[in-house]
Each structure stands twice: as C-alpha cells, then as structure tokens.
Scaffold this active site. Sequence first.
Site, PDB file in Angstrom:
ATOM      1  N   ASP A 180       8.090   2.563  16.969  1.00 55.33           N
ATOM      2  CA  ASP A 180       8.774   3.837  16.762  1.00 55.33           C
ATOM      3  C   ASP A 180       8.884   4.555  18.103  1.00 55.33           C
ATOM      4  O   ASP A 180       7.878   4.742  18.802  1.00 55.33           O
ATOM      5  CB  ASP A 180       8.016   4.718  15.763  1.00 55.33           C
ATOM      6  CG  ASP A 180       8.714   6.049  15.540  1.00 55.33           C
ATOM      7  OD1 ASP A 180       9.909   6.035  15.201  1.00 55.33           O
ATOM      8  OD2 ASP A 180       8.073   7.107  15.718  1.00 55.33           O
ATOM      9  N   GLU A 264      13.365   0.988  14.580  1.00 54.74           N
ATOM     10  CA  GLU A 264      14.244   1.840  13.786  1.00 54.74           C
ATOM     11  C   GLU A 264      15.649   1.820  14.393  1.00 54.74           C
ATOM     12  O   GLU A 264      15.812   1.911  15.612  1.00 54.74           O
ATOM     13  CB  GLU A 264      13.708   3.262  13.750  1.00 54.74           C
ATOM     14  CG  GLU A 264      14.501   4.187  12.848  1.00 54.74           C
ATOM     15  CD  GLU A 264      13.929   5.595  12.821  1.00 54.74           C
ATOM     16  OE1 GLU A 264      14.570   6.478  12.242  1.00 54.74           O
ATOM     17  OE2 GLU A 264      12.830   5.789  13.395  1.00 54.74           O
ATOM     18  N   CYS A 331      -0.426   5.860  -0.842  1.00 54.41           N
ATOM     19  CA  CYS A 331      -0.102   5.864  -2.268  1.00 54.41           C
ATOM     20  C   CYS A 331       1.391   5.846  -2.522  1.00 54.41           C
ATOM     21  O   CYS A 331       1.830   5.934  -3.673  1.00 54.41           O
ATOM     22  CB  CYS A 331      -0.719   7.098  -2.926  1.00 54.41           C
ATOM     23  SG  CYS A 331      -0.095   8.648  -2.221  1.00 54.41           S
ATOM     24  N   CYS A 347      -0.975  13.144   3.743  1.00 59.07           N
ATOM     25  CA  CYS A 347      -0.469  12.920   2.390  1.00 59.07           C
ATOM     26  C   CYS A 347      -1.141  13.893   1.429  1.00 59.07           C
ATOM     27  O   CYS A 347      -2.380  13.999   1.388  1.00 59.07           O
ATOM     28  CB  CYS A 347      -0.729  11.473   1.970  1.00 59.07           C
ATOM     29  SG  CYS A 347      -0.086  11.082   0.327  1.00 59.07           S
ATOM     30  N   CYS A 350      -2.961  11.349  -1.672  1.00 56.22           N
ATOM     31  CA  CYS A 350      -4.172  10.552  -1.451  1.00 56.22           C
ATOM     32  C   CYS A 350      -5.027  11.066  -0.303  1.00 56.22           C
ATOM     33  O   CYS A 350      -6.123  10.558  -0.085  1.00 56.22           O
ATOM     34  CB  CYS A 350      -3.803   9.091  -1.198  1.00 56.22           C
ATOM     35  SG  CYS A 350      -2.849   8.823   0.324  1.00 56.22           S
ATOM     36  N   ASP A 357       3.711   9.469  14.219  1.00 50.84           N
ATOM     37  CA  ASP A 357       4.394   8.314  14.804  1.00 50.84           C
ATOM     38  C   ASP A 357       3.768   7.004  14.342  1.00 50.84           C
ATOM     39  O   ASP A 357       4.481   6.011  14.107  1.00 50.84           O
ATOM     40  CB  ASP A 357       4.362   8.403  16.333  1.00 50.84           C
ATOM     41  CG  ASP A 357       5.212   9.545  16.867  1.00 50.84           C
ATOM     42  OD1 ASP A 357       6.142   9.957  16.155  1.00 50.84           O
ATOM     43  OD2 ASP A 357       4.949  10.012  17.984  1.00 50.84           O
TER      44      ASP A 357
END
Length: 381
Positions: A180, A264, A331, A347, A350, A357
């Site tokens: 990335d 990407e 998750c 998150c 979870c 990154d």
Amino acid sequence: MRRQAYQFELRPNGEQLRNLRQFAGSCRFVYNKALALNTERYNQKEKHLGYARLCALLPNWKLEHHFLSEVPAQALQQALKNLERAYSNFFQKRAEFPKFKKKGQCESFRVPQGFEVDNGNGRIKLPKMGWMRYRKSQEVLGEAKNVTIRESCGKWFIAVQTEREVETPLHESTSVVGLDWGIVRFYTLSNGEYQEQCQPLKKCLPKLAKLQRRMARRKKFSSNWKKVKASIAKLHHRIANIRKDFLHQSSNDISKNHAVVFVEDLQVKNMSKSSKGAKDQPGRQVAQKSGLNRAILDGSPFELRRQLEYKTESRGGRLYPVPHPVSLGGCCQVSADNRKTQAKFACVQCGLSANADFISTVNIREAGFASLALSFRACGP
C-alpha cells in the site's frame, strides 16, 4: 526476448557538442515543420499527411534548408515517426494534440542504425560524428537496436536499447505480500515492513522558492536572469535524481525479497486533480488540495508500480494490481467508524487496532488472492 535500455553520460569534445546541439535542433525543426504543415492542411479541410508521405518531403526540405543535409537522414525520419506516434496517441485519446517543440526543452534525437557500440573502451560511434566517449558504469548486454541521445540540465546522455534471449527466470523467494502506497509512509507491506517517504521536493522547496524570487527580480533574458535560471534547472535535476535513486532502491528491495506483489490500482491522475474549479463554480480548500497533490506527485506512486512490474517479472515474479479494497478488521465488519483518523484503524466490532496502512495491505493481499481464485475458476474446465 528481453528488451533493455542502458543509459550513460556522454563526454563529447567541443566539436561533438556543437554537432549534438545541431542534430537535436534540426530534428526539432523537422518535427515542427511537419506539425505546422499538417495543421495548415487540417484548417483547409485536407487529410493530414502520414509518416511515409512526410518522409517523401524530406529531400525537398533539405534543398530549402541546407543545414538539414548535415544531419543523419534517419534521425530526421525518426523525428517524423515521433510525430506520427503523437498523432496516434491523440486519435486514440491517450494524449493531447501534438504541440510544437521549444528550443532548450527535451532536446533529443534517435538513431536506429549506422552506429557502433564499443563497450569495452566506453565509446560509441555515431553517423556523421565519429567516436565519442561515455561514462561507462555497466556492461551492455545483448544486440544494440537503436540509440537515443538527449540533453538534460546541460549534460548529454545516451540510451542504448538492446535485445537478447534469456532463460525463463525462477524467483528465489516464495513470499507473497500486499503493498500500500501512502502519503506519510512511502509504502507499507503486509508482513509489517514499511519505508518512510523521501520527499526531495519538500526538502528543497525553501531553496527553490528563494531562487525563483531572485529570478523574478532579474530582467528577463539578461545574463543574471540566465544564471539564476540555470541554478533552478540544476536544483530540479538534483531533486529528480534523488527521487529516482530512492525509487530504484525501494523497488529493488521489494522485487528481490518477494515473488508476488499485490498493489492497489491507484488512479494517480484522478488523485492529483486540481480542485480549483471554474469561475462560476469555484472549488473549496484549493490550497490544501494543492499541497496534497504536490505530496502525491513527489512520492511518485505510479513510477514505483512501473518499476516493480518490470523488475519482478525480470526476476521470475509477478505484480498484480487489485481494485480498491474495503478496510476490514478481523471480523470483516464494515463500518465508517473503524477509521476515525487517517493513521489508525480500530474495529468497533472485534476491537482490532493497528496502523491503517498495515490493515490496508492485508486487505489488498486478500483481495488479490480472491481475484486470482476467480480468474483460475474462469480458466478452468
């Protein structure tokens, strides 16, 4: 068959330097003359002349302008071929309409045959110029197909394009990573490795601004104005060399240590588009977006991808571009609250917390695996 180019810095003497400038200027003259002729024919609703018909006009042009006879004929033909390629790119909507070339900008010419490369002694023989020394930094492998001579910041360089047969390589590593590119970090890998940005333009901006202010106070085209302009060109050349060296070192490290790299599929042109807007609909936060665009272009994400593509393939690896993946946690919960800041991912489902990154590289790698699985199923029975 592998096509590869080797670039060296030329060391011409006084007479050869004058010939280089004359050859490049004559090729620029032929290019502009052909472009002006086709533009005039277009305004008169006539069909534009192609490469073959323009080459047929060269003997008459040499009678009108005697200095063209002192230049290798094939170099002039290659200038017309460049114009033909520019028209093809325009008609296929890959580039803008061809523009007239200016003196001192991108001075170059190409010789397809009639040259000799003596790599053992570090010299090359060009038609109507003789033997010329160059700064030998590596061996030239393969059969030389053509040479391109160009001028950059007062120095002349030669690129020798070669062709040779090589065995199909097998990469030494079996590592598969996702990569990335970012503004703060130059790149981040899914195995946790990362590289900080170099940003040579940002580091040299104060000196560049000082020179530009000094140039603005000078009378245009005066001796002092030309001196400051040469200093600005030299600084830009140094910035480009720093960036080029940093990109090559980074791409070498990645291509040597990893057999498969997922990246990407960034649209750099859209990412760096100006937000200035139109007169009736002005844009917002133009200064902030301008600084972001400068940082994106200073990082050169597309050049990193281009170098990785040919370097991984030359070593037996592969580079796969994948669409923009969604930022997911362990998750697989999609939520806008997962990334409240640009640098951190947390998150809400979870509780997974890590650098944003790094999470992106893991998602890129998983998206690459999924894309390959779909392509294998499509090719299967």
